[in-house]
Design an enzyme around this catalytic site. Structure first.
Site, PDB file in Angstrom:
ATOM      1  N   MET A  69       0.710  -1.293   0.137  1.00  0.00           N
ATOM      2  CA  MET A  69      -0.049   0.000  -0.071  1.00  0.00           C
ATOM      3  C   MET A  69       0.855   1.403  -0.103  1.00  0.00           C
ATOM      4  O   MET A  69       2.026   1.259   0.661  1.00  0.00           O
ATOM      5  CB  MET A  69      -0.902   0.073   1.288  1.00  0.00           C
ATOM      6  CG  MET A  69      -1.723   1.452   1.428  1.00  0.00           C
ATOM      7  SD  MET A  69      -2.634   1.296   3.007  1.00  0.00           S
ATOM      8  CE  MET A  69      -1.387   1.661   4.406  1.00  0.00           C
ATOM      9  N   ASN A  70       0.328   2.157  -0.934  1.00  0.00           N
ATOM     10  CA  ASN A  70       1.077   3.581  -0.702  1.00  0.00           C
ATOM     11  C   ASN A  70       0.028   4.716  -0.223  1.00  0.00           C
ATOM     12  O   ASN A  70      -0.873   4.647   0.529  1.00  0.00           O
ATOM     13  CB  ASN A  70       2.231   4.048  -1.554  1.00  0.00           C
ATOM     14  CG  ASN A  70       2.048   4.014  -3.037  1.00  0.00           C
ATOM     15  OD1 ASN A  70       1.661   2.842  -3.549  1.00  0.00           O
ATOM     16  ND2 ASN A  70       1.913   4.984  -3.768  1.00  0.00           N
ATOM     17  N   ASP A  71      -0.299   5.760  -0.880  1.00  0.00           N
ATOM     18  CA  ASP A  71      -0.782   6.997  -0.527  1.00  0.00           C
ATOM     19  C   ASP A  71      -2.183   6.655  -0.273  1.00  0.00           C
ATOM     20  O   ASP A  71      -2.785   5.848  -1.065  1.00  0.00           O
ATOM     21  CB  ASP A  71      -0.987   7.879  -1.825  1.00  0.00           C
ATOM     22  CG  ASP A  71       0.432   8.160  -2.396  1.00  0.00           C
ATOM     23  OD1 ASP A  71       1.323   7.541  -2.050  1.00  0.00           O
ATOM     24  OD2 ASP A  71       0.428   8.968  -3.513  1.00  0.00           O
TER      25      ASP A  71
ATOM     26  N   GLN B 242      -3.644   3.647  -2.860  1.00  0.00           N
ATOM     27  CA  GLN B 242      -2.578   2.933  -3.754  1.00  0.00           C
ATOM     28  C   GLN B 242      -2.170   1.422  -3.340  1.00  0.00           C
ATOM     29  O   GLN B 242      -1.886   1.517  -2.277  1.00  0.00           O
ATOM     30  CB  GLN B 242      -1.484   3.810  -4.003  1.00  0.00           C
ATOM     31  CG  GLN B 242      -1.572   5.100  -4.523  1.00  0.00           C
ATOM     32  CD  GLN B 242      -1.754   5.123  -6.086  1.00  0.00           C
ATOM     33  OE1 GLN B 242      -0.873   4.993  -6.845  1.00  0.00           O
ATOM     34  NE2 GLN B 242      -3.119   5.191  -6.365  1.00  0.00           N
TER      35      GLN B 242
ATOM     36  N   TRP C 106       5.884  -2.105  -4.919  1.00  0.00           N
ATOM     37  CA  TRP C 106       4.954  -1.215  -5.696  1.00  0.00           C
ATOM     38  C   TRP C 106       5.077  -1.886  -6.954  1.00  0.00           C
ATOM     39  O   TRP C 106       6.002  -2.395  -7.530  1.00  0.00           O
ATOM     40  CB  TRP C 106       5.866   0.185  -5.921  1.00  0.00           C
ATOM     41  CG  TRP C 106       5.069   1.214  -6.531  1.00  0.00           C
ATOM     42  CD1 TRP C 106       3.856   2.013  -5.884  1.00  0.00           C
ATOM     43  CD2 TRP C 106       4.905   1.353  -7.821  1.00  0.00           C
ATOM     44  NE1 TRP C 106       3.504   2.778  -6.753  1.00  0.00           N
ATOM     45  CE2 TRP C 106       3.862   2.488  -8.069  1.00  0.00           C
ATOM     46  CE3 TRP C 106       5.499   1.056  -9.117  1.00  0.00           C
ATOM     47  CZ2 TRP C 106       3.627   3.226  -9.279  1.00  0.00           C
ATOM     48  CZ3 TRP C 106       5.229   1.422 -10.255  1.00  0.00           C
ATOM     49  CH2 TRP C 106       4.468   2.388 -10.473  1.00  0.00           C
TER      50      TRP C 106
ATOM     51  N   PHE D 226      -3.460   5.955 -10.349  1.00  0.00           N
ATOM     52  CA  PHE D 226      -2.503   6.734  -9.481  1.00  0.00           C
ATOM     53  C   PHE D 226      -3.317   7.405  -8.529  1.00  0.00           C
ATOM     54  O   PHE D 226      -4.621   7.494  -8.739  1.00  0.00           O
ATOM     55  CB  PHE D 226      -1.540   7.586 -10.287  1.00  0.00           C
ATOM     56  CG  PHE D 226      -0.361   6.861 -10.628  1.00  0.00           C
ATOM     57  CD1 PHE D 226       0.126   5.453 -10.685  1.00  0.00           C
ATOM     58  CD2 PHE D 226       0.876   7.623 -10.915  1.00  0.00           C
ATOM     59  CE1 PHE D 226       1.377   4.946 -11.072  1.00  0.00           C
ATOM     60  CE2 PHE D 226       2.167   7.191 -10.973  1.00  0.00           C
ATOM     61  CZ  PHE D 226       2.592   5.665 -11.111  1.00  0.00           C
ATOM     62  N   SER D 227      -2.702   8.178  -7.911  1.00  0.00           N
ATOM     63  CA  SER D 227      -3.377   8.868  -6.740  1.00  0.00           C
ATOM     64  C   SER D 227      -4.413   9.957  -7.157  1.00  0.00           C
ATOM     65  O   SER D 227      -4.305  10.489  -8.322  1.00  0.00           O
ATOM     66  CB  SER D 227      -2.427   9.611  -5.679  1.00  0.00           C
ATOM     67  OG  SER D 227      -1.882   8.578  -4.868  1.00  0.00           O
TER      68      SER D 227
ATOM     69  N   ARG E 202       0.125  14.970 -12.300  1.00  0.00           N
ATOM     70  CA  ARG E 202      -0.956  13.869 -11.436  1.00  0.00           C
ATOM     71  C   ARG E 202      -1.314  14.377 -10.150  1.00  0.00           C
ATOM     72  O   ARG E 202      -1.359  15.410  -9.703  1.00  0.00           O
ATOM     73  CB  ARG E 202      -0.003  12.591 -11.253  1.00  0.00           C
ATOM     74  CG  ARG E 202       0.992  12.942 -10.388  1.00  0.00           C
ATOM     75  CD  ARG E 202       1.722  11.533 -10.199  1.00  0.00           C
ATOM     76  NE  ARG E 202       3.055  11.513  -9.622  1.00  0.00           N
ATOM     77  CZ  ARG E 202       4.344  11.584 -10.008  1.00  0.00           C
ATOM     78  NH1 ARG E 202       4.390  11.588 -11.388  1.00  0.00           N
ATOM     79  NH2 ARG E 202       5.554  11.765  -9.327  1.00  0.00           N
ATOM     80  N   ASP E 203      -2.089  13.468  -9.541  1.00  0.00           N
ATOM     81  CA  ASP E 203      -2.612  13.363  -8.117  1.00  0.00           C
ATOM     82  C   ASP E 203      -3.815  14.440  -8.073  1.00  0.00           C
ATOM     83  O   ASP E 203      -3.980  15.281  -7.248  1.00  0.00           O
ATOM     84  CB  ASP E 203      -1.619  13.846  -7.090  1.00  0.00           C
ATOM     85  CG  ASP E 203      -0.622  12.703  -7.203  1.00  0.00           C
ATOM     86  OD1 ASP E 203      -0.828  11.481  -7.617  1.00  0.00           O
ATOM     87  OD2 ASP E 203       0.511  12.817  -7.004  1.00  0.00           O
TER      88      ASP E 203
ATOM     89  N   GLU F   1       4.000  16.332  -5.459  1.00  0.00           N
ATOM     90  CA  GLU F   1       2.976  15.328  -5.204  1.00  0.00           C
ATOM     91  C   GLU F   1       1.804  15.684  -4.483  1.00  0.00           C
ATOM     92  O   GLU F   1       2.041  16.334  -3.458  1.00  0.00           O
ATOM     93  CB  GLU F   1       3.637  13.979  -5.175  1.00  0.00           C
ATOM     94  CG  GLU F   1       4.669  13.472  -5.928  1.00  0.00           C
ATOM     95  CD  GLU F   1       5.466  12.225  -5.782  1.00  0.00           C
ATOM     96  OE1 GLU F   1       5.296  11.613  -6.714  1.00  0.00           O
ATOM     97  OE2 GLU F   1       5.530  11.743  -4.707  1.00  0.00           O
TER      98      GLU F   1
HETATM   99  C1  FRU Z   1       3.142   9.612  -4.063  1.00  0.00           C
HETATM  100  C2  FRU Z   1       3.026   8.847  -5.664  1.00  0.00           C
HETATM  101  C3  FRU Z   1       2.079   9.825  -6.415  1.00  0.00           C
HETATM  102  C4  FRU Z   1       1.537   8.844  -7.541  1.00  0.00           C
HETATM  103  C5  FRU Z   1       1.525   7.674  -6.685  1.00  0.00           C
HETATM  104  C6  FRU Z   1       2.114   6.473  -7.478  1.00  0.00           C
HETATM  105  O1  FRU Z   1       3.761   8.749  -3.268  1.00  0.00           O
HETATM  106  O2  FRU Z   1       4.134   9.151  -6.216  1.00  0.00           O
HETATM  107  O3  FRU Z   1       2.478  11.284  -6.960  1.00  0.00           O
HETATM  108  O4  FRU Z   1       0.227   9.259  -7.738  1.00  0.00           O
HETATM  109  O5  FRU Z   1       2.494   7.819  -5.490  1.00  0.00           O
HETATM  110  O6  FRU Z   1       1.712   5.118  -6.576  1.00  0.00           O
END
Ligand code: FRU
Length: 488
Positions: free
Chosen positions: A25-27, A43, A51, A83-84, A158-159, A210
């Site tokens: 898991m990330n964001d 994420q 990842w 992505f986020s 992004r994001d 980001e």
């Molecule tokens: C931040 C990031 C975002 C991107 C996502 C990809 O941690 O790099 O900018 O959308 O993670 O997993």
């Protein structure tokens, strides 16, 4: 999805922070409150603990503390990985995505095309949307995706964070474009018009920008706007971190009213944090990813990787003539904290107090002190320890995890983390520390200064020391050590 309660016995598994049952898991993504439910998307890579092609995992909660895991909400498609991004409750169906009289949940995310066929670049990114008609259980991608193309081939585009701009009665999207943020507007969530950009000349630029977030908060009866920007690398203690700007927004343009760089959290492990849309009572609730790109892939867990920070309420406060953004655990956390039995303690110069507790693995320590020369140590039977030091002379607070347990999975993980605390007001301030097996979160003066860090002790910490490093006595008002219990 039914989660085996045994997973909570795993080594390092946090007890009251959100973790996915398994895998990477990330964001945090799509933070939205609708019809009594807080949604947390994130994420997610369901195939591995590193990842990979990104999906949106999903969990729901009524109180932001007890989470129910849901099925994966969004899968990659021919336009790219997911992505986020963010989500809104389109109550008036401005998008027309729902049948008349109904209201969809709409998610905004970045399509990351790893082949970069369109641009020749290796990371071609556009913005897409998906919607749900059943409160977030099932999602359909919008046929007209992407809703925001990237004809110029901007890198790191992004994001998207979308929110309803009440004053102007339109939707706003904040996103990043490499080294700055951009703002767009829309009447219907599907067609977007560029408005302005911010940041090429402002703030920290040690890495790519980001996960932006833009919202207003009141301070002393006045409305101010806050822009949150994650940056990687370039954080004050290396790697990933989150800066914020305070200023004005006139419906088109954001202007910051300060030139200094401000950090929401000085620790190594609070990244990509954003806030809830439509939270009840107009509250601004923030959740971050409790890791750092410097070593996120290397931390010593095997079943899952990484946790979210505690949900934190954001507020603005004028302290010593400067308006600051504070972040502090939501009040609901008190429900799972053992009874606070506060005592007042005076520790003579050069002396210490020691407390032993089996629940130090999931504990809260609070005290108020006017003294500025003390340290706190969390230690286990193997002599592994983490040290939190407040040094009045230098005006620095530091966190030393060099001997905290497993640290050599990545060079630099054990480096001492520093936070200047010169802006603290005179007199007593609260120091609140929350430990949850593999993390520590430190809140000084109700969130004026914050440090979040991961820890990997080979055994849970069971000893707590508070050392008085001053030449006079250290008074701790309302000292308490409380268990924080997981409630099913
Ligand atoms: C931040 C990031 C975002 C991107 C996502 C990809 O941690 O790099 O900018 O959308 O993670 O997993």
């Amino acid at each position: 999805i039914i989660v085996d309660t045994l997973v909570y016995q795993e080594q390092y598994r946090p007890q009251y922070h959100y973790t996915p049952p398994a895998k990477w898991m990330n964001d945090p993504n799509g933070l939205v409150y609708a019809n009594g439910t807080y949604h947390l998307f994130y994420q997610y890579y369901p195939e591995d603990i590193v990842w990979g092609p990104m999906h949106w995992g999903h969990a729901v909660s009524n109180d932001l503390l007890h989470w129910e895991h849901k099925a994966i909400a969004l899968y990659p498609d021919t336009l790219g990985y997911i992505f986020s991004g963010s989500a809104v409750y389109d109550e008036k169906n401005t998008s027309g995505l729902a049948p008349p009289g109904e209201s969809p949940l709409v998610a905004f995310y970045t399509y990351h095309d790893p082949e970069g066929e369109k641009s020749g670049a290796s990371d071609f990114q556009t913005q897409g949307i998906a919607y749900s008609m059943d409160g977030g259980e099932n999602w359909s991608k919008y046929e007209g995706n992407p809703v925001l193309d990237n004809e110029e081939g901007i890198r790191d585009f992004r994001d998207p964070k979308v929110f309803w701009y009440e004053e102007g009665e339109y939707w706003i999207m904040a996103l990043v474009a490499g080294d700055h943020a951009q703002f767009y507007r829309s009447e219907n969530l599907t067609q977007w018009e560029f408005m302005s950009e911010f940041g090429k000349e402002s703030g920290a630029h040690g890495g790519v920008w980001e996960c932006p977030d833009l919202f207003s908060l009141e301070v002393d009866g006045e409305e101010r706007w806050v822009l949150i920007i994650s940056i990687n690398p370039g954080a004050p203690n290396k790697g990933s971190g989150t800066q914020y700007f305070i200023g004005d927004f006139d419906g088109t343009t954001f202007t910051a009213d300060h030139e200094d760089i401000r950090w929401l959290d000085w620790g190594t492990d609070n990244y990509a944090g954003v806030t809830y849309n439509h939270a009840p009572g107009g509250e601004r609730i923030f959740i971050g990813w409790m890791s750092n790109w410097d070593y996120a892939r290397d931390t010593p867990t095997e079943v899952w990787r990484s946790a979210m920070t505690l949900p934190r309420k954001l507020s603005l406060e004028k302290i010593k003539d400067t308006v600051r953004l504070l972040n502090y655990p939501i009040e609901e956390l008190d429900k799972i904290i053992g009874k606070r039995e506060a005592e007042s303690i005076e520790i003579p110069a050069g002396d210490k107090i020691v407390r032993e507790s089996t629940f130090l693995s999931q504990a809260e320590v609070i005290f108020n002190t006017a003294g500025r020369n003390f340290s706190m140590v969390l230690e286990n039977g193997e002599g592994e320890k983490v040290e939190l030091v407040m040094d009045g002379e230098s005006g620095m607070f530091s966190l030393d995890r060099s001997a905290s347990g497993q640290t050599d999975f990545k060079e630099g993980f054990g480096a001492v983390q520093q936070m200047p605390v010169h802006g603290l007001p005179e007199g007593e301030v609260e120091v609140r520390v929350l430990v949850d097996r593999s993390s520590v979160e430190v809140f000084i003066n109700k969130g004026q200064y914050v440090m979040t860090a991961q820890l990997f002790p080979n055994e849970d910490y069971n000893l707590l020391y508070v050392n008085n490093n001053a030449s006079g006595p250290l008074k701790l008002e309302q000292f308490s050590l409380n268990p924080v219990q997981r409630v099913w």
